[in-house]
Motif scaffolding. Sequence first.
Motif, PDB file in Angstrom:
ATOM      1  N   ARG A  17       4.615   9.007   1.641  1.00 23.65           N
ATOM      2  CA  ARG A  17       3.821   9.183   0.427  1.00 23.65           C
ATOM      3  C   ARG A  17       2.442   8.556   0.572  1.00 23.65           C
ATOM      4  N   SER A  18       2.386   7.374   1.157  1.00 19.72           N
ATOM      5  CA  SER A  18       1.109   6.684   1.358  1.00 19.72           C
ATOM      6  C   SER A  18       0.211   7.477   2.306  1.00 19.72           C
ATOM      7  N   LEU A  19       0.830   8.037   3.355  1.00 21.28           N
ATOM      8  CA  LEU A  19       0.039   8.824   4.305  1.00 21.28           C
ATOM      9  C   LEU A  19      -0.554  10.059   3.639  1.00 21.28           C
ATOM     10  N   ARG A  20       0.262  10.709   2.788  1.00 21.22           N
ATOM     11  CA  ARG A  20      -0.245  11.894   2.095  1.00 21.22           C
ATOM     12  C   ARG A  20      -1.415  11.551   1.170  1.00 21.22           C
ATOM     13  N   ARG A  21      -1.306  10.413   0.497  1.00 21.09           N
ATOM     14  CA  ARG A  21      -2.403   9.992  -0.383  1.00 21.09           C
ATOM     15  C   ARG A  21      -3.690   9.755   0.402  1.00 21.09           C
ATOM     16  N   ALA A  40      -9.067  11.543   1.994  1.00 21.93           N
ATOM     17  CA  ALA A  40     -10.011  11.881   3.059  1.00 21.93           C
ATOM     18  C   ALA A  40     -10.557  13.290   2.871  1.00 21.93           C
ATOM     19  N   ARG A  41      -9.669  14.247   2.497  1.00 19.23           N
ATOM     20  CA  ARG A  41     -10.125  15.624   2.263  1.00 19.23           C
ATOM     21  C   ARG A  41     -11.099  15.695   1.087  1.00 19.23           C
ATOM     22  N   VAL A  42     -10.796  14.944   0.014  1.00 20.10           N
ATOM     23  CA  VAL A  42     -11.687  14.940  -1.145  1.00 20.10           C
ATOM     24  C   VAL A  42     -13.062  14.399  -0.766  1.00 20.10           C
ATOM     25  N   LEU A  43     -13.065  13.301  -0.016  1.00 22.49           N
ATOM     26  CA  LEU A  43     -14.345  12.717   0.411  1.00 22.49           C
ATOM     27  C   LEU A  43     -15.123  13.676   1.306  1.00 22.49           C
ATOM     28  N   TRP A  44     -14.400  14.327   2.220  1.00 27.04           N
ATOM     29  CA  TRP A  44     -15.052  15.275   3.130  1.00 27.04           C
ATOM     30  C   TRP A  44     -15.638  16.464   2.372  1.00 27.04           C
ATOM     31  N   ASN A  45     -14.838  17.018   1.480  1.00 21.85           N
ATOM     32  CA  ASN A  45     -15.330  18.157   0.695  1.00 21.85           C
ATOM     33  C   ASN A  45     -16.504  17.763  -0.198  1.00 21.85           C
TER      34      ASN A  45
END
Length: 274
Positions: free
Chosen positions: A9-13, A18-23
């Motif tokens: 769960r922590s890894l998914r978060r 990271a995806r949100v920051l990248w986008n």
Amino acid sequence: MRVPVTSRRSLRRRALAARVLWNGAELLVTLGVVLMLLVVHQLWWTNRQAREGAERKVQALEREWEGSRHTGVGGGDPPDAGGGSSAPGSSSGSSGSSGGGGSSRSGQRPGSPASSTTPVQQPRWDQAYAILTIPRLGLRVPVAEGISKPNVLNKGYVGHYPDTAQPGQAGNFAVAGHRNTHGEPFRYINRLREGDRIEVETRTAGYMYVVDRTLPQTAPRDGGVIREVPRSLVHPRYGYSDPGYYLTLTTCTPEYTSKYRLVVWGKLASMRPR
């Protein structure tokens, strides 16, 4: 010794963050590029297009007038439209001693019957019909009827306020021009000083005005500056009290805004038939 354990769960978060920051970073970079392109378009491309178009129009007018002289075809200057009280140009943008009213090159006083041409036609709306030259600024630009942005000002032309006098006629020949973008013909009119020459050529005559006074800043609604006897309604100590042969240049100020208007006045000094 404890071994740290990372849950799925922590890894998914972390991956989602990271995806949100990248986008978000991609979006910001894209917006930055778009804004930069818009700035380049406004400050460079519109100027280039408008200046080239204005130069071509000046050359076309000169060829047309030269051809008219050779063929004997008429088409004189527009008639005097009298004084107007329009605002100094929500779509545009416009020194010293009393320098007008001197002798013309032919020895006649400006405005006397022998020193002015006989008008025969009114320019069509948006028609370029004169050339304005300011030697100090290295400016040579067409003058068109009206102050429409898309059809006059955004082409890099100077626009003649409807219902104000025509070149060389009694009253106030009032014009507007952009200070920034779209050719920005009036960008540096704040540099004009008392005694500077401003020349206006038409098919039948050339008129020389001399810069007389400057109003550094007034409200866009200040229609007094382009009246037949120009005087600011917002700053009444700026302007004139007596009828004459005036030229008014108006433009926006400060640069890159349209909050106020800058006004330069001149007086007719001489004329010459073409």
